[in-house]
Design a protein around this motif. Sequence first.
Motif, PDB file in Angstrom:
ATOM      1  N   GLN A   1      49.684  61.544 -24.155  1.00 11.04           N
ATOM      2  CA  GLN A   1      50.653  60.508 -23.783  1.00 11.04           C
ATOM      3  C   GLN A   1      51.983  61.177 -23.435  1.00 11.04           C
ATOM      4  N   PRO A   2      52.457  61.011 -22.199  1.00  5.77           N
ATOM      5  CA  PRO A   2      53.712  61.683 -21.826  1.00  5.77           C
ATOM      6  C   PRO A   2      54.907  61.251 -22.684  1.00  5.77           C
ATOM      7  N   ILE A   3      55.733  62.219 -23.036  1.00  4.77           N
ATOM      8  CA  ILE A   3      56.964  61.915 -23.785  1.00  4.77           C
ATOM      9  C   ILE A   3      58.062  61.626 -22.776  1.00  4.77           C
TER      10      ILE A   3
ATOM     11  N   MET B   1      54.153  50.711 -32.081  1.00  4.20           N
ATOM     12  CA  MET B   1      54.002  51.924 -32.905  1.00  4.20           C
ATOM     13  C   MET B   1      53.887  53.169 -32.005  1.00  4.20           C
ATOM     14  N   THR B   2      53.200  52.997 -30.892  1.00  2.74           N
ATOM     15  CA  THR B   2      53.067  54.104 -29.933  1.00  2.74           C
ATOM     16  C   THR B   2      54.456  54.500 -29.419  1.00  2.74           C
ATOM     17  N   LYS B   3      55.260  53.467 -29.143  1.00  3.36           N
ATOM     18  CA  LYS B   3      56.617  53.696 -28.641  1.00  3.36           C
ATOM     19  C   LYS B   3      57.481  54.383 -29.716  1.00  3.36           C
ATOM     20  N   VAL B   4      57.271  54.019 -30.963  1.00  2.43           N
ATOM     21  CA  VAL B   4      58.005  54.657 -32.064  1.00  2.43           C
ATOM     22  C   VAL B   4      57.793  56.180 -32.017  1.00  2.43           C
ATOM     23  N   VAL B   5      56.538  56.578 -31.834  1.00  2.00           N
ATOM     24  CA  VAL B   5      56.213  58.019 -31.827  1.00  2.00           C
ATOM     25  C   VAL B   5      56.866  58.704 -30.625  1.00  2.00           C
ATOM     26  N   VAL B   6      56.700  58.104 -29.458  1.00  2.00           N
ATOM     27  CA  VAL B   6      57.240  58.716 -28.235  1.00  2.00           C
ATOM     28  C   VAL B   6      58.774  58.755 -28.301  1.00  2.00           C
TER      29      VAL B   6
ATOM     30  N   ARG C   1      53.557  66.243 -24.058  1.00  4.49           N
ATOM     31  CA  ARG C   1      52.625  65.119 -24.207  1.00  4.49           C
ATOM     32  C   ARG C   1      52.106  65.042 -25.642  1.00  4.49           C
ATOM     33  N   VAL C   2      51.939  63.804 -26.105  1.00  4.84           N
ATOM     34  CA  VAL C   2      51.420  63.619 -27.465  1.00  4.84           C
ATOM     35  C   VAL C   2      49.899  63.577 -27.385  1.00  4.84           C
ATOM     36  N   PHE C   3      49.275  64.524 -28.061  1.00  5.35           N
ATOM     37  CA  PHE C   3      47.821  64.711 -27.963  1.00  5.35           C
ATOM     38  C   PHE C   3      47.086  63.681 -28.829  1.00  5.35           C
ATOM     39  N   LYS C   4      46.116  63.014 -28.212  1.00  5.38           N
ATOM     40  CA  LYS C   4      45.232  62.066 -28.932  1.00  5.38           C
ATOM     41  C   LYS C   4      46.027  60.976 -29.661  1.00  5.38           C
ATOM     42  N   LEU C   5      47.106  60.529 -29.022  1.00  6.64           N
ATOM     43  CA  LEU C   5      47.955  59.544 -29.703  1.00  6.64           C
ATOM     44  C   LEU C   5      47.209  58.239 -29.984  1.00  6.64           C
ATOM     45  N   ALA C   6      46.433  57.751 -29.026  1.00  7.51           N
ATOM     46  CA  ALA C   6      45.713  56.482 -29.237  1.00  7.51           C
ATOM     47  C   ALA C   6      44.779  56.590 -30.444  1.00  7.51           C
TER      48      ALA C   6
END
Length: 290
Positions: A288-290, A71-76, A42-47
Amino acid sequence: MGLIIYLNGSLVPEEAAVVSVFDHGLLYGDGVFEGIRAYAGRVFKLAEHIDRFYQSAHSIMLNLGLTREEMTKVVVDTCRANGILDGYIRLVATRGRGDLGLDPRKCPQATVFCIAASIQLYPAELYEKGMAIVTVPTRRNIPEACNPRVKSLNYLNNIMAKIEANLAGVAEAVMLSADGYVAEATGDNIFIVKKGVLYTPPASIGILEGITRATVMELSGEKGLTVSESLFTRHDIFIADECFLTGTAAELIPVTAVDGRTIGDGRPGPVTRDLMTRYRDLTRAQGQPI
Ligand code: PMP
């Protein structure tokens, strides 16, 4: 290393992830970035990181050309493409390709890239024993010039301070504000503990408003601890009971000496150790789940 990199809309092999020598991120440090961590899938504190990324871009009038959702999708997607469950993510946007003048109007499109890899900032034993740091002659940028609240690609201020830490033979440097108050470390925020109260410099002094700093403030509040955002000096660190640094990459790291003065009894203190444990637990409990 054979990483897969997100670059301007595509996921490409590392060798193909190249930017122009005319990119103003390279020529002028004209751009913004984020350092983000993933824990246990999971991506921590992504928002929070995405928010700060857009705030930095807004401040320097850089159009990122993607929505926050994209942009969130780019990271995941970058994490997924690299099979990253635990790792460090670097999201970068530059002004893009321009000419040799510094005018950003010559750069029609931002360059956006994302790297998902790993990082080890400080040696593991420093987390157990605590580390010695120094304050350095290089002052933190004044907010009226290059505001440290913007996480920009202009890190020369921080790098100068890091060089001074290296010369002093310690792992980290603390920079003071132009007025001589404690500001922050080269890539971390700073806290001190005195008589059970936590103190950290206010954002207005010219520091990055760290996401780990905010998380530590929340965790402290949950325990009924008071956190005061207030100005303090080197002397306050010398006479503190405890001191620690916070950052996405560093997490919480105890500081046991500054400028040759031992802090407290010279070992990581109980408030620091408790916050380290609870921060670690939180990183494994949400994101945020990967
Ligand atoms: N200050 C500076 C100058 C930083 O570069 C960073 C991030 N590496 C921090 C503080 C810590 O911020 P965060 O907790 O959001 O990683």
